[in-house]
Design a protein around this motif. Structure first.
Motif, short mmCIF file in Angstrom:
data_model
loop_
_atom_site.label_atom_id
_atom_site.label_comp_id
_atom_site.label_asym_id
_atom_site.label_seq_id
_atom_site.Cartn_x
_atom_site.Cartn_y
_atom_site.Cartn_z
N ILE A 193 0.84 -1.20 0.00
CA ILE A 193 0.00 0.00 0.00
C ILE A 193 0.87 1.25 0.00
CG2 ILE A 193 -1.61 1.36 1.40
CD1 ILE A 193 -2.88 -1.34 2.23
N ILE A 194 1.90 1.26 0.83
CA ILE A 194 2.80 2.40 0.87
C ILE A 194 3.51 2.57 -0.47
CG2 ILE A 194 4.92 3.28 1.93
CD1 ILE A 194 3.90 2.12 4.57
N SER A 195 3.92 1.45 -1.09
CA SER A 195 4.60 1.53 -2.38
C SER A 195 3.69 2.10 -3.46
CB SER A 195 5.07 0.14 -2.81
OG SER A 195 6.05 -0.34 -1.94
N VAL A 196 2.43 1.69 -3.47
CA VAL A 196 1.49 2.20 -4.47
C VAL A 196 1.26 3.69 -4.27
CG1 VAL A 196 -0.94 2.12 -5.19
CG2 VAL A 196 0.34 0.01 -4.91
N LEU A 197 1.13 4.12 -3.03
CA LEU A 197 0.87 5.53 -2.75
C LEU A 197 2.11 6.42 -2.94
CD1 LEU A 197 -1.36 5.19 0.42
CD2 LEU A 197 -2.10 5.65 -1.92
N ALA A 198 3.27 5.91 -2.57
CA ALA A 198 4.47 6.75 -2.59
C ALA A 198 5.25 6.65 -3.90
CB ALA A 198 5.37 6.37 -1.43
N ALA A 199 5.54 5.43 -4.33
CA ALA A 199 6.36 5.24 -5.52
C ALA A 199 6.03 3.88 -6.13
CB ALA A 199 7.83 5.33 -5.16
N PRO A 200 5.11 3.84 -7.10
CA PRO A 200 4.69 2.56 -7.69
C PRO A 200 5.81 1.67 -8.20
CG PRO A 200 3.19 4.29 -8.34
CD PRO A 200 4.32 4.95 -7.60
N PRO A 223 1.24 -9.45 15.68
CA PRO A 223 1.57 -8.03 15.77
C PRO A 223 1.29 -7.28 14.48
CG PRO A 223 3.54 -9.39 15.88
CD PRO A 223 2.38 -10.31 15.85
N ARG A 224 1.05 -5.98 14.61
CA ARG A 224 0.87 -5.13 13.44
C ARG A 224 2.16 -5.11 12.65
NH1 ARG A 224 -2.69 -3.14 10.80
NH2 ARG A 224 -1.81 -1.11 10.61
N PRO A 225 2.11 -4.67 11.41
CA PRO A 225 3.32 -4.62 10.60
C PRO A 225 4.45 -3.89 11.33
CG PRO A 225 1.42 -4.11 9.26
CD PRO A 225 0.94 -4.22 10.67
N MET A 226 5.62 -4.47 11.28
CA MET A 226 6.74 -3.91 12.02
C MET A 226 7.66 -3.07 11.14
SD MET A 226 7.65 -7.18 14.37
CE MET A 226 7.29 -8.41 13.12
N VAL A 227 7.70 -3.33 9.85
CA VAL A 227 8.61 -2.61 8.97
C VAL A 227 7.91 -1.42 8.33
CG1 VAL A 227 10.09 -2.78 6.94
CG2 VAL A 227 9.94 -4.69 8.53
N CYS A 228 6.79 -1.66 7.71
CA CYS A 228 6.06 -0.61 7.00
C CYS A 228 4.80 -0.25 7.79
CB CYS A 228 5.64 -1.09 5.61
SG CYS A 228 7.01 -1.48 4.55
N ARG A 229 4.70 0.99 8.14
CA ARG A 229 3.50 1.47 8.82
C ARG A 229 3.04 2.72 8.13
NH1 ARG A 229 4.61 0.64 15.24
NH2 ARG A 229 5.26 -1.50 15.04
N TYR A 230 1.75 2.81 7.92
CA TYR A 230 1.18 3.98 7.25
C TYR A 230 0.09 4.54 8.13
CZ TYR A 230 -0.77 6.97 3.66
OH TYR A 230 -1.22 8.05 2.97
N ASP A 231 0.13 5.83 8.36
CA ASP A 231 -0.89 6.50 9.16
C ASP A 231 -2.00 6.95 8.21
OD1 ASP A 231 -2.30 7.72 11.14
OD2 ASP A 231 -0.93 9.40 11.38
N TYR A 232 -3.17 6.37 8.35
CA TYR A 232 -4.27 6.61 7.41
C TYR A 232 -5.03 7.90 7.69
CZ TYR A 232 -3.43 1.93 5.77
OH TYR A 232 -2.84 0.81 5.24
N LYS A 233 -4.54 8.73 8.59
CA LYS A 233 -5.21 9.99 8.89
C LYS A 233 -5.03 10.96 7.72
CE LYS A 233 -4.48 9.48 13.79
NZ LYS A 233 -3.78 9.98 14.96
N ILE A 234 -6.02 11.76 7.51
CA ILE A 234 -5.94 12.75 6.43
C ILE A 234 -5.52 14.09 7.01
CG2 ILE A 234 -7.26 14.04 4.74
CD1 ILE A 234 -8.94 11.57 4.32
#
Length: 85
Positions: free
Chosen positions: A26-33, A74-85
Motif C-alpha cells: 500500500i505504501i509503495s502504491v501511494l508513494a512510488a509505484p 503483531p501489526r506490521p513492524m517494517v512498513c506502517r502507514y498513518d491513514y489519517k488525512i
C-alpha cells in the motif's frame, strides 16, 4: 516469553509477514509505484520463509499453551502507514 509472545499461536509469523507485506505494498502504491518491483518478491520470500519456519515450529506451538489466547499477530513492524488525512 513475555505477554506479547506468539508462542502457542500456530502460523503467527505467516500472518505477520502477510500483513506486513500488505502494508508495504500500500505504501509503495501511494508513494512510488516502481517500488512494487521489489516489494512483491520480498513479501513472497518473507512469507515462504515464515511458512517453512512455522511448519518446523508447529509441534512446539501446539505443545505450548499461549500466555494470552486472544493475542493477535503483531501489526506490521517494517512498513506502517498513518491513514489519517
Amino acid at each position: 516469553m513475555g505477554e506479547d509472545s506468539t508462542w502457542g499461536h500456530p502460523y503467527s509469523s505467516v500472518q505477520t509477514a502477510a500483513s506486513n507485506g500488505e502494508e508495504c505494498m500500500i505504501i509503495s502504491v501511494l508513494a512510488a509505484p516502481p517500488l512494487l518491483l521489489f516489494t512483491i518478491p520480498l513479501t513472497l520470500v518473507d512469507m515462504g520463509i515464515a511458512l517453512i519456519v512455522d511448519t518446523v515450529m508447529l509441534p512446539a506451538d501446539l505443545a505450548i499453551t499461549p500466555s494470552n489466547p486472544k493475542l493477535r499477530p503483531p501489526r506490521p513492524m517494517v512498513c506502517r502507514y498513518d491513514y489519517k488525512i
